[in-house]
Design a protein around this motif. Sequence first.
Motif, PDB file in Angstrom:
ATOM      1  N   GLY A  54       0.816  -1.219   0.000  1.00 22.70           N
ATOM      2  CA  GLY A  54       0.000   0.000   0.000  1.00 22.70           C
ATOM      3  C   GLY A  54       0.841   1.257   0.000  1.00 22.70           C
ATOM      4  N   LEU A  55       1.905   1.268   0.779  1.00 21.06           N
ATOM      5  CA  LEU A  55       2.792   2.432   0.808  1.00 21.06           C
ATOM      6  C   LEU A  55       3.506   2.597  -0.526  1.00 21.06           C
ATOM      7  N   ASP A  56       3.955   1.494  -1.112  1.00 21.34           N
ATOM      8  CA  ASP A  56       4.602   1.564  -2.426  1.00 21.34           C
ATOM      9  C   ASP A  56       3.639   2.115  -3.473  1.00 21.34           C
ATOM     10  N   LEU A  57       2.406   1.597  -3.492  1.00 26.84           N
ATOM     11  CA  LEU A  57       1.419   2.057  -4.466  1.00 26.84           C
ATOM     12  C   LEU A  57       1.041   3.525  -4.272  1.00 26.84           C
ATOM     13  N   ALA A  58       1.117   3.984  -3.020  1.00 30.44           N
ATOM     14  CA  ALA A  58       0.812   5.399  -2.731  1.00 30.44           C
ATOM     15  C   ALA A  58       2.016   6.296  -3.002  1.00 30.44           C
ATOM     16  N   GLY A  59       3.152   5.703  -3.337  1.00 31.02           N
ATOM     17  CA  GLY A  59       4.339   6.484  -3.622  1.00 31.02           C
ATOM     18  C   GLY A  59       5.025   7.045  -2.389  1.00 31.02           C
ATOM     19  N   VAL A  60       4.818   6.382  -1.251  1.00 28.66           N
ATOM     20  CA  VAL A  60       5.410   6.837   0.004  1.00 28.66           C
ATOM     21  C   VAL A  60       6.788   6.191   0.155  1.00 28.66           C
ATOM     22  N   ALA A  61       7.823   7.017   0.263  1.00 27.36           N
ATOM     23  CA  ALA A  61       9.178   6.526   0.488  1.00 27.36           C
ATOM     24  C   ALA A  61       9.329   6.222   1.980  1.00 27.36           C
ATOM     25  N   VAL A  62       9.523   4.964   2.303  1.00 27.30           N
ATOM     26  CA  VAL A  62       9.577   4.553   3.701  1.00 27.30           C
ATOM     27  C   VAL A  62      11.026   4.537   4.178  1.00 27.30           C
ATOM     28  N   THR A  63      11.310   5.388   5.131  1.00 27.53           N
ATOM     29  CA  THR A  63      12.613   5.404   5.793  1.00 27.53           C
ATOM     30  C   THR A  63      12.467   4.649   7.108  1.00 27.53           C
ATOM     31  N   PRO A  64      13.566   4.255   7.724  1.00 25.84           N
ATOM     32  CA  PRO A  64      13.457   3.613   9.039  1.00 25.84           C
ATOM     33  C   PRO A  64      12.740   4.505  10.060  1.00 25.84           C
ATOM     34  N   GLU A  65      12.969   5.801   9.987  1.00 23.00           N
ATOM     35  CA  GLU A  65      12.319   6.720  10.921  1.00 23.00           C
ATOM     36  C   GLU A  65      10.811   6.771  10.689  1.00 23.00           C
ATOM     37  N   LEU A  66      10.396   6.822   9.415  1.00 21.16           N
ATOM     38  CA  LEU A  66       8.963   6.840   9.102  1.00 21.16           C
ATOM     39  C   LEU A  66       8.323   5.527   9.536  1.00 21.16           C
ATOM     40  N   TRP A  67       8.996   4.398   9.283  1.00 20.00           N
ATOM     41  CA  TRP A  67       8.438   3.100   9.670  1.00 20.00           C
ATOM     42  C   TRP A  67       8.252   3.022  11.181  1.00 20.00           C
ATOM     43  N   PHE A  68       9.223   3.533  11.949  1.00 21.61           N
ATOM     44  CA  PHE A  68       9.095   3.566  13.402  1.00 21.61           C
ATOM     45  C   PHE A  68       7.863   4.369  13.808  1.00 21.61           C
ATOM     46  N   ASP A  69       7.671   5.538  13.196  1.00 19.35           N
ATOM     47  CA  ASP A  69       6.510   6.372  13.517  1.00 19.35           C
ATOM     48  C   ASP A  69       5.202   5.665  13.169  1.00 19.35           C
ATOM     49  N   ILE A  70       5.173   4.983  12.022  1.00 18.05           N
ATOM     50  CA  ILE A  70       3.980   4.221  11.634  1.00 18.05           C
ATOM     51  C   ILE A  70       3.700   3.137  12.676  1.00 18.05           C
ATOM     52  N   GLN A  71       4.742   2.468  13.153  1.00 17.70           N
ATOM     53  CA  GLN A  71       4.551   1.423  14.160  1.00 17.70           C
ATOM     54  C   GLN A  71       4.041   1.996  15.480  1.00 17.70           C
ATOM     55  N   MET A  72       4.438   3.204  15.825  1.00 20.43           N
ATOM     56  CA  MET A  72       3.924   3.839  17.040  1.00 20.43           C
ATOM     57  C   MET A  72       2.429   4.151  16.887  1.00 20.43           C
ATOM     58  N   ILE A  73       2.036   4.607  15.709  1.00 26.41           N
ATOM     59  CA  ILE A  73       0.615   4.858  15.447  1.00 26.41           C
ATOM     60  C   ILE A  73      -0.144   3.531  15.467  1.00 26.41           C
ATOM     61  N   GLU A  74       0.437   2.499  14.872  1.00 26.34           N
ATOM     62  CA  GLU A  74      -0.167   1.163  14.882  1.00 26.34           C
ATOM     63  C   GLU A  74      -0.425   0.698  16.314  1.00 26.34           C
TER      64      GLU A  74
END
Length: 89
Positions: A54-74
């Motif tokens: 989903g992130l790839d299809l949305a064109g979102v570049a996932v960095t380790p920092e962004l992934w950490f933030d997503i996991q906190m929201i999760e």
Amino acid sequence: MENGGKDDQETGIWGDHVGAVYAFLHISTQFRVVCPGDGRVLRSGLDYTAARAGLDLAGVAVTPELWFDIQMIEAGAIEAGHEEQRSWL
């Protein structure tokens, strides 16, 4: 989605969190669920393969920092769902 650290006045999201929130919204339907047999449906976490797609299809570049933030929201979404289920008991 970067906004230069500015707070988003329309949503009330702190500027440093805007990218993570929008990234999470792209994949917020990709939760795995469990049904413990007592009528509840509980989120167990994101399906990471589906989330990545989903992130790839949305064109979102996932960095380790962004992934950490997503996991906190999760984690917050999981806890909020469990609190909601407990209030029904």
